[in-house]
Design an enzyme around this catalytic site. Structure first.
Site, PDB file in Angstrom:
ATOM      1  CB  CYS A 119      -0.959   0.005   1.180  1.00 15.61           C
ATOM      2  SG  CYS A 119      -2.030  -1.428   1.214  1.00 15.61           S
ATOM      3  CG  HIS A 252      -3.122   3.509   2.099  1.00 17.27           C
ATOM      4  ND1 HIS A 252      -3.673   3.103   0.895  1.00 17.27           N
ATOM      5  CD2 HIS A 252      -3.196   2.432   2.930  1.00 17.27           C
ATOM      6  CE1 HIS A 252      -4.057   1.849   1.002  1.00 17.27           C
ATOM      7  NE2 HIS A 252      -3.787   1.423   2.221  1.00 17.27           N
ATOM      8  CG  ASN A 282      -6.765  -0.662   1.538  1.00 16.56           C
ATOM      9  OD1 ASN A 282      -6.074  -0.310   0.588  1.00 16.56           O
ATOM     10  ND2 ASN A 282      -6.247  -1.096   2.673  1.00 16.56           N
TER      11      ASN A 282
HETATM   12  O1  UT7 Z   1      -3.779  -1.203   3.491  1.00 22.05           O
HETATM   13  C1  UT7 Z   1      -2.876  -1.592   4.474  1.00 22.05           C
HETATM   14  C2  UT7 Z   1      -3.214  -1.013   5.711  1.00 22.05           C
HETATM   15  N1  UT7 Z   1      -4.317  -1.732   6.328  1.00 22.05           N
HETATM   16  C3  UT7 Z   1      -4.962  -1.148   7.281  1.00 22.05           C
HETATM   17  O2  UT7 Z   1      -4.691   0.003   7.575  1.00 22.05           O
HETATM   18  C4  UT7 Z   1      -5.984  -1.919   8.089  1.00 22.05           C
HETATM   19  C5  UT7 Z   1      -5.809  -1.556   9.531  1.00 22.05           C
HETATM   20  N2  UT7 Z   1      -6.778  -2.172  10.411  1.00 22.05           N
HETATM   21  C6  UT7 Z   1      -8.073  -1.797  10.436  1.00 22.05           C
HETATM   22  O3  UT7 Z   1      -8.506  -0.970   9.656  1.00 22.05           O
HETATM   23  C7  UT7 Z   1      -8.961  -2.383  11.504  1.00 22.05           C
HETATM   24  O4  UT7 Z   1      -8.171  -3.065  12.440  1.00 22.05           O
HETATM   25  C8  UT7 Z   1     -10.044  -3.335  10.937  1.00 22.05           C
HETATM   26  C9  UT7 Z   1     -11.070  -2.544  10.161  1.00 22.05           C
HETATM   27  C10 UT7 Z   1      -9.411  -4.380  10.046  1.00 22.05           C
HETATM   28  C11 UT7 Z   1     -10.773  -4.036  12.089  1.00 22.05           C
HETATM   29  O5  UT7 Z   1     -11.340  -3.078  12.960  1.00 22.05           O
HETATM   30  P1  UT7 Z   1     -11.174  -3.237  14.526  1.00 22.05           P
HETATM   31  O6  UT7 Z   1     -11.912  -2.134  15.161  1.00 22.05           O
HETATM   32  O7  UT7 Z   1      -9.694  -3.350  14.813  1.00 22.05           O
HETATM   33  O8  UT7 Z   1     -11.943  -4.568  14.812  1.00 22.05           O
HETATM   34  P2  UT7 Z   1     -11.409  -5.891  15.520  1.00 22.05           P
HETATM   35  O9  UT7 Z   1     -10.462  -6.617  14.668  1.00 22.05           O
HETATM   36  O10 UT7 Z   1     -10.992  -5.538  16.918  1.00 22.05           O
HETATM   37  O11 UT7 Z   1     -12.736  -6.748  15.620  1.00 22.05           O
HETATM   38  C12 UT7 Z   1     -13.830  -6.334  16.472  1.00 22.05           C
HETATM   39  C13 UT7 Z   1     -14.947  -7.337  16.352  1.00 22.05           C
HETATM   40  C14 UT7 Z   1     -14.491  -8.785  16.522  1.00 22.05           C
HETATM   41  O12 UT7 Z   1     -15.497  -9.486  17.222  1.00 22.05           O
HETATM   42  P3  UT7 Z   1     -15.340  -9.773  18.799  1.00 22.05           P
HETATM   43  O13 UT7 Z   1     -14.085 -10.566  18.914  1.00 22.05           O
HETATM   44  O14 UT7 Z   1     -15.230  -8.410  19.442  1.00 22.05           O
HETATM   45  O15 UT7 Z   1     -16.577 -10.511  19.128  1.00 22.05           O
HETATM   46  C15 UT7 Z   1     -14.458  -9.298  15.100  1.00 22.05           C
HETATM   47  O16 UT7 Z   1     -14.673 -10.692  15.023  1.00 22.05           O
HETATM   48  O17 UT7 Z   1     -15.531  -7.247  15.055  1.00 22.05           O
HETATM   49  C16 UT7 Z   1     -15.627  -8.571  14.478  1.00 22.05           C
HETATM   50  N3  UT7 Z   1     -15.510  -8.442  13.032  1.00 22.05           N
HETATM   51  C17 UT7 Z   1     -16.583  -8.245  12.227  1.00 22.05           C
HETATM   52  N4  UT7 Z   1     -17.893  -8.187  12.506  1.00 22.05           N
HETATM   53  C18 UT7 Z   1     -18.728  -7.965  11.452  1.00 22.05           C
HETATM   54  C19 UT7 Z   1     -14.389  -8.434  12.273  1.00 22.05           C
HETATM   55  N5  UT7 Z   1     -14.714  -8.251  10.975  1.00 22.05           N
HETATM   56  C20 UT7 Z   1     -16.067  -8.133  10.924  1.00 22.05           C
HETATM   57  C21 UT7 Z   1     -16.977  -7.918   9.887  1.00 22.05           C
HETATM   58  N6  UT7 Z   1     -18.286  -7.846  10.191  1.00 22.05           N
HETATM   59  N7  UT7 Z   1     -16.594  -7.763   8.595  1.00 22.05           N
END
Ligand code: UT7
Length: 325
Positions: A119, A252, A282
């Site tokens: 990225c 980005h 993204n």
């Molecule tokens: O391009 C390269 C750079 N990439 C990035 O910058 C990505 C960086 N990371 C992010 O943008 C975020 O970490 C994400 C968007 C990927 C995830 O957001 P988050 O707030 O960090 O969520 P999380 O991973 O802590 O997950 C929270 C909850 C989890 O459930 P529990 O364990 O709290 O019950 C996940 O299982 O959200 C759940 N979850 C979803 N629920 C519904 C994860 N993905 C989904 C989904 N739909 N698609």
């Protein structure tokens, strides 16, 4: 006389097949994968993305973006003596997607190669092109970010498949007597290879290992918010400018929360941040040139303004570039 490089035209291209969150949520539900528009919007700011259809490759998207950039720059493919393509989803293992784009454009004969910095790829590619122009190796370059990330997504993994989209963006960068690109700053830390990768590889006529994207989203998020502030400050310091000199921040486009956090740390109002993640998702190396072209074509960004471009991604790689348009 001192030699500089300047952007003389921008272009972009999105494949026509657009999926809103509702469309994607319905497709995933049919496969037993549960997600929702509310979760995607709240955690990422994404509302839609574009996906290629079968038979369309990164070079096809790049070609359309390049044609638009050439037209905006008022030049033709024959004026180009360097093509750098930033991509992590190339058409082939080799040759480079840049060579394929060169041939499709009919710009044969100049230098052409790919840059692989995920990225951050467009920031890396633009920095390389700037250096090649300043040193007289090239006169007029096409710098392109193009991706078909839909091909490497695991549609059983809701933590990643809702985040990415396909597209391409391009700029024409040419030699100039007046400064365009003012400063840039590139970094990588290979100890973070595992937090964002596609670990599979081609061997013995097949793919060995998993060829789908893996990401530890929280680890990437935490690293991203720190390094994006640092690299922006380092770039400003190289140019002897301050945050107040930035007219537009073009980060980005991965997650609106990362962009808000970066803007807050740099004390830049969100009114000065170009945001397209809501409509594009993204698009990895394509996200910055897509956002740049969108902002120029909609009249948001004007000639003469100072732009800070910032990238972060797999590698772990990051960097920033300050320019006068
Ligand atoms: O391009 C390269 C750079 N990439 C990035 O910058 C990505 C960086 N990371 C992010 O943008 C975020 O970490 C994400 C968007 C990927 C995830 O957001 P988050 O707030 O960090 O969520 P999380 O991973 O802590 O997950 C929270 C909850 C989890 O459930 P529990 O364990 O709290 O019950 C996940 O299982 O959200 C759940 N979850 C979803 N629920 C519904 C994860 N993905 C989904 C989904 N739909 N698609």
């Amino acid at each position: 006389m001192k030699r500089y490089s300047r952007i003389s035209g921008t272009g972009s291209y999105l494949p026509p097949h657009r999926l809103s969150n509702a469309d994607l949520v319905a497709e995933l539900a049919a496969k037993g994968v549960e997600t929702s528009d509310a979760w995607i919007v709240e955690r990422t700011g994404i509302r839609a993305r574009h996906f290629v259809t079968d038979g369309v490759y990164a070079s096809d998207l790049a070609l359309e973006a390049a044609k638009n950039a050439l037209q905006a720059a008022g030049c033709t493919a024959q004026d180009i003596d360097l093509i750098i393509v930033a991509t992590s989803t190339p058409d082939m293992v080799f040759p480079s997607t840049a060579c394929i784009v060169q041939n499709k454009l009919g710009a044969n004969g100049g230098a052409a190669f790919d840059v692989q910095a995920v990225c951050s790829g467009f920031i890396y590619a633009l920095t390389v092109a700037d250096a090649m122009i300043k040193t007289g190796v090239a006169q007029r370059a096409l710098v392109i970010g193009t991706e078909v990330f839909s091909r490497i997504l695991d549609f059983r993994d809701r933590t990643t498949c809702v985040l990415f989209g396909d597209g391409a963006g391009a700029v024409v960068l040419q030699a100039s007597d007046t400064p365009g690109i003012l400063a840039s700053d590139l970094h990588a830390d290979g100890k973070y290879v595992d937090i964002l990768c596609v670990p599979g590889h081609v061997s013995g006529g097949g793919v060995l290992g998993d060829a789908l994207l893996k990401m530890d989203g929280q680890a990437v998020f935490k690293l991203a918010v720190g390094v994006l502030e640092d690299t922006a400050r380092a770039t400003l310091s190289k140019a002897q400018l301050s945050e107040a000199d930035i007219d537009w921040l073009i980060p980005h486009q991965a997650n609106i929360r990362i962009m808000q956090s970066t803007a807050r740390k740099l004390k830049i109002s969100m009114d000065k941040v170009v945001v397209t993640v809501d409509q594009h998702g993204n698009t990895s190396a394509a996200s910055i040139p897509l956002a740049l072209d969108w902002a120029i074509r909609t009249g948001k960004i004007k000639a003469g303004e100072t732009l800070m471009l910032e990238g972060v991604g797999g590698g772990f790689t990051w960097g920033a570039l300050l320019l006068n348009l």
